[in-house]
Design a protein around this motif. Structure first.
Motif, PDB file in Angstrom:
ATOM      1  N   ILE A  96       0.837  -1.209   0.000  1.00  0.00           N
ATOM      2  CA  ILE A  96       0.000   0.000   0.000  1.00  0.00           C
ATOM      3  C   ILE A  96       0.868   1.254   0.000  1.00  0.00           C
ATOM      4  CG2 ILE A  96      -1.677   1.344   1.363  1.00  0.00           C
ATOM      5  CD1 ILE A  96      -2.820  -1.108  -0.249  1.00  0.00           C
ATOM      6  N   ARG A  97       1.926   1.269   0.811  1.00  0.00           N
ATOM      7  CA  ARG A  97       2.828   2.433   0.811  1.00  0.00           C
ATOM      8  C   ARG A  97       3.509   2.601  -0.547  1.00  0.00           C
ATOM      9  NH1 ARG A  97       3.996   0.567   6.036  1.00  0.00           N
ATOM     10  NH2 ARG A  97       5.995  -0.318   5.375  1.00  0.00           N
ATOM     11  N   GLN A  98       3.914   1.491  -1.168  1.00  0.00           N
ATOM     12  CA  GLN A  98       4.526   1.576  -2.490  1.00  0.00           C
ATOM     13  C   GLN A  98       3.561   2.154  -3.512  1.00  0.00           C
ATOM     14  OE1 GLN A  98       6.073  -2.714  -2.482  1.00  0.00           O
ATOM     15  NE2 GLN A  98       7.438  -1.724  -3.941  1.00  0.00           N
ATOM     16  N   ALA A  99       2.323   1.731  -3.458  1.00  0.00           N
ATOM     17  CA  ALA A  99       1.342   2.124  -4.471  1.00  0.00           C
ATOM     18  C   ALA A  99       0.740   3.501  -4.230  1.00  0.00           C
ATOM     19  CB  ALA A  99       0.228   1.077  -4.537  1.00  0.00           C
ATOM     20  N   LEU A 100       0.489   3.842  -2.965  1.00  0.00           N
ATOM     21  CA  LEU A 100      -0.254   5.061  -2.653  1.00  0.00           C
ATOM     22  C   LEU A 100       0.550   6.132  -1.929  1.00  0.00           C
ATOM     23  CD1 LEU A 100      -3.630   3.424  -1.554  1.00  0.00           C
ATOM     24  CD2 LEU A 100      -3.202   4.740  -3.647  1.00  0.00           C
ATOM     25  N   GLY A 101       1.653   5.744  -1.307  1.00  0.00           N
ATOM     26  CA  GLY A 101       2.460   6.710  -0.582  1.00  0.00           C
ATOM     27  C   GLY A 101       2.478   6.432   0.910  1.00  0.00           C
ATOM     28  N   PRO A 102       3.409   7.055   1.626  1.00  0.00           N
ATOM     29  CA  PRO A 102       3.613   6.746   3.045  1.00  0.00           C
ATOM     30  C   PRO A 102       2.485   7.170   3.966  1.00  0.00           C
ATOM     31  CG  PRO A 102       4.987   8.597   2.371  1.00  0.00           C
ATOM     32  CD  PRO A 102       4.355   8.066   1.127  1.00  0.00           C
ATOM     33  N   VAL A 111      -7.801  -7.084   5.436  1.00  0.00           N
ATOM     34  CA  VAL A 111      -7.070  -7.860   4.437  1.00  0.00           C
ATOM     35  C   VAL A 111      -7.743  -9.221   4.250  1.00  0.00           C
ATOM     36  CG1 VAL A 111      -4.847  -8.876   3.804  1.00  0.00           C
ATOM     37  CG2 VAL A 111      -4.906  -6.713   5.064  1.00  0.00           C
ATOM     38  N   ASP A 112      -7.965  -9.570   2.986  1.00  0.00           N
ATOM     39  CA  ASP A 112      -8.554 -10.864   2.662  1.00  0.00           C
ATOM     40  C   ASP A 112      -8.041 -11.270   1.284  1.00  0.00           C
ATOM     41  OD1 ASP A 112     -10.046 -13.156   3.049  1.00  0.00           O
ATOM     42  OD2 ASP A 112     -11.942 -12.120   3.342  1.00  0.00           O
ATOM     43  N   ASP A 113      -8.498 -12.418   0.807  1.00  0.00           N
ATOM     44  CA  ASP A 113      -7.985 -12.892  -0.469  1.00  0.00           C
ATOM     45  C   ASP A 113      -9.115 -13.262  -1.421  1.00  0.00           C
ATOM     46  OD1 ASP A 113      -8.799 -15.157   0.937  1.00  0.00           O
ATOM     47  OD2 ASP A 113      -7.137 -16.379   0.242  1.00  0.00           O
ATOM     48  N   LYS A 114      -8.697 -13.748  -2.589  1.00  0.00           N
ATOM     49  CA  LYS A 114      -9.592 -14.162  -3.688  1.00  0.00           C
ATOM     50  C   LYS A 114     -10.397 -13.000  -4.241  1.00  0.00           C
ATOM     51  CE  LYS A 114      -9.702 -18.952  -2.200  1.00  0.00           C
ATOM     52  NZ  LYS A 114     -10.468 -20.137  -1.895  1.00  0.00           N
ATOM     53  N   PRO A 115      -9.769 -12.004  -4.846  1.00  0.00           N
ATOM     54  CA  PRO A 115      -8.330 -11.788  -4.898  1.00  0.00           C
ATOM     55  C   PRO A 115      -7.827 -11.120  -3.622  1.00  0.00           C
ATOM     56  CG  PRO A 115      -9.403 -10.005  -6.063  1.00  0.00           C
ATOM     57  CD  PRO A 115     -10.493 -10.959  -5.608  1.00  0.00           C
ATOM     58  N   MET A 116      -6.513 -11.029  -3.489  1.00  0.00           N
ATOM     59  CA  MET A 116      -5.937 -10.333  -2.349  1.00  0.00           C
ATOM     60  C   MET A 116      -6.471  -8.902  -2.366  1.00  0.00           C
ATOM     61  SD  MET A 116      -4.024 -12.582  -0.892  1.00  0.00           S
ATOM     62  CE  MET A 116      -3.412 -11.460   0.333  1.00  0.00           C
ATOM     63  N   HIS A 117      -6.948  -8.441  -1.204  1.00  0.00           N
ATOM     64  CA  HIS A 117      -7.490  -7.085  -1.146  1.00  0.00           C
ATOM     65  C   HIS A 117      -7.495  -6.570   0.283  1.00  0.00           C
ATOM     66  CE1 HIS A 117     -11.073  -9.572  -0.300  1.00  0.00           C
ATOM     67  NE2 HIS A 117     -11.439  -8.556   0.465  1.00  0.00           N
ATOM     68  N   CYS A 118      -7.708  -5.262   0.400  1.00  0.00           N
ATOM     69  CA  CYS A 118      -7.852  -4.623   1.713  1.00  0.00           C
ATOM     70  C   CYS A 118      -8.506  -3.263   1.512  1.00  0.00           C
ATOM     71  CB  CYS A 118      -6.488  -4.458   2.393  1.00  0.00           C
ATOM     72  SG  CYS A 118      -5.404  -3.236   1.613  1.00  0.00           S
ATOM     73  N   LEU A 119      -8.772  -2.609   2.615  1.00  0.00           N
ATOM     74  CA  LEU A 119      -9.139  -1.205   2.586  1.00  0.00           C
ATOM     75  C   LEU A 119      -7.896  -0.429   2.998  1.00  0.00           C
ATOM     76  CD1 LEU A 119     -12.661  -1.151   4.272  1.00  0.00           C
ATOM     77  CD2 LEU A 119     -12.112  -0.937   1.835  1.00  0.00           C
ATOM     78  N   ALA A 120      -7.606   0.621   2.272  1.00  0.00           N
ATOM     79  CA  ALA A 120      -6.486   1.501   2.603  1.00  0.00           C
ATOM     80  C   ALA A 120      -7.073   2.843   3.026  1.00  0.00           C
ATOM     81  CB  ALA A 120      -5.563   1.675   1.408  1.00  0.00           C
ATOM     82  N   ALA A 121      -6.466   3.462   4.034  1.00  0.00           N
ATOM     83  CA  ALA A 121      -7.004   4.722   4.558  1.00  0.00           C
ATOM     84  C   ALA A 121      -5.923   5.794   4.635  1.00  0.00           C
ATOM     85  CB  ALA A 121      -7.606   4.506   5.941  1.00  0.00           C
ATOM     86  N   ASN A 122      -6.387   7.014   4.415  1.00  0.00           N
ATOM     87  CA  ASN A 122      -5.556   8.207   4.563  1.00  0.00           C
ATOM     88  C   ASN A 122      -6.442   9.234   5.254  1.00  0.00           C
ATOM     89  OD1 ASN A 122      -4.053  10.510   4.357  1.00  0.00           O
ATOM     90  ND2 ASN A 122      -3.886  10.491   2.128  1.00  0.00           N
ATOM     91  N   GLY A 123      -6.324   9.282   6.583  1.00  0.00           N
ATOM     92  CA  GLY A 123      -7.225  10.144   7.339  1.00  0.00           C
ATOM     93  C   GLY A 123      -8.641   9.616   7.255  1.00  0.00           C
TER      94      GLY A 123
END
Length: 196
Positions: A96-102, A111-123
């Motif tokens: 997530i940091r690589q893709a969206l930033g620190p 985090v779960d799979d099929k496909p691999m996924h998660c929720l990412a948050a920024n504030g």
């Protein structure tokens, strides 16, 4: 078909995954994998151990459909065989940091799979992120589309590359056009397996 005792199962899967790492399993062609299944049936450390429980056909089916079907997920740290993986990709927080930033973090327990996924948050902003190898692009797009209709932020699809598994510039252009047409964000991230 006899049930394999847990100790035998662990011994065999550990050996399969050790050899798969040495072979760079995910880089092998379908034909090379098929030949390797036969070699495993003949290998005293694999087939020799399993022979008490399976004939050659069932042994090959078990190897292919149980431990090796789970190998890619195990390298992501998922599934019942993950504990046998000798190498793994860095966790979702690194991706997530690589893709969206620190400033972006992985939402706890998302985090779960099929496909691999998660929720990412920024504030106060959160978004659905899914990732996988180039050959899973269609599944990633479909998963992201299903989230796009229920979430306010655009989902992000991450196509993960690694040494030996890359996407050509022409294919990236097609993938980008498809993602844009669907209203999805797309990025490509190169990852390296880490020994554990």
């Amino acid at each position: 078909m006899s049930e394999i005792p847990e100790a035998i199962r662990e011994q065999v899967i550990t050996e399969l995954y050790r050899q798969a790492d040495e072979l760079n399993w995910e880089l092998l062609s379908a034909g090379e994998k098929k030949r390797q299944y036969q070699k495993w049936i003949e290998d005293p450390r694999v087939g020799g151990v399993l022979r008490a429980f399976y004939d050659d056909h069932r042994m090959g089916t078990w190897i292919k459909d149980t431990p090796m079907k789970e190998y890619a997920r195990a390298q992501e740290g998922f599934g019942s065989t993950a504990k046998y993986a000798r190498s793994r990709f860095p966790g979702p927080d690194v991706l997530i940091r690589q893709a969206l930033g620190p400033e972006w973090i992985v939402v706890s327990n998302s985090v779960d799979d099929k496909p691999m996924h998660c929720l990412a948050a920024n504030g106060d902003t959160s978004r659905y992120v899914c990732w996988g190898r180039p050959n899973t692009f269609r599944d990633l797009i479909w998963a992201a589309l299903n989230k796009a209709v229920t979430m306010p932020e655009r989902p992000l699809v991450i196509v993960t590359e690694q040494d030996g598994i890359t996407v050509s510039a022409a294919e990236k252009a097609v993938q980008a056009a498809l993602a844009a047409h669907c209203g999805l964000d797309l990025t490509h991230v190169h990852r390296r397996l880490q020994r554990i």
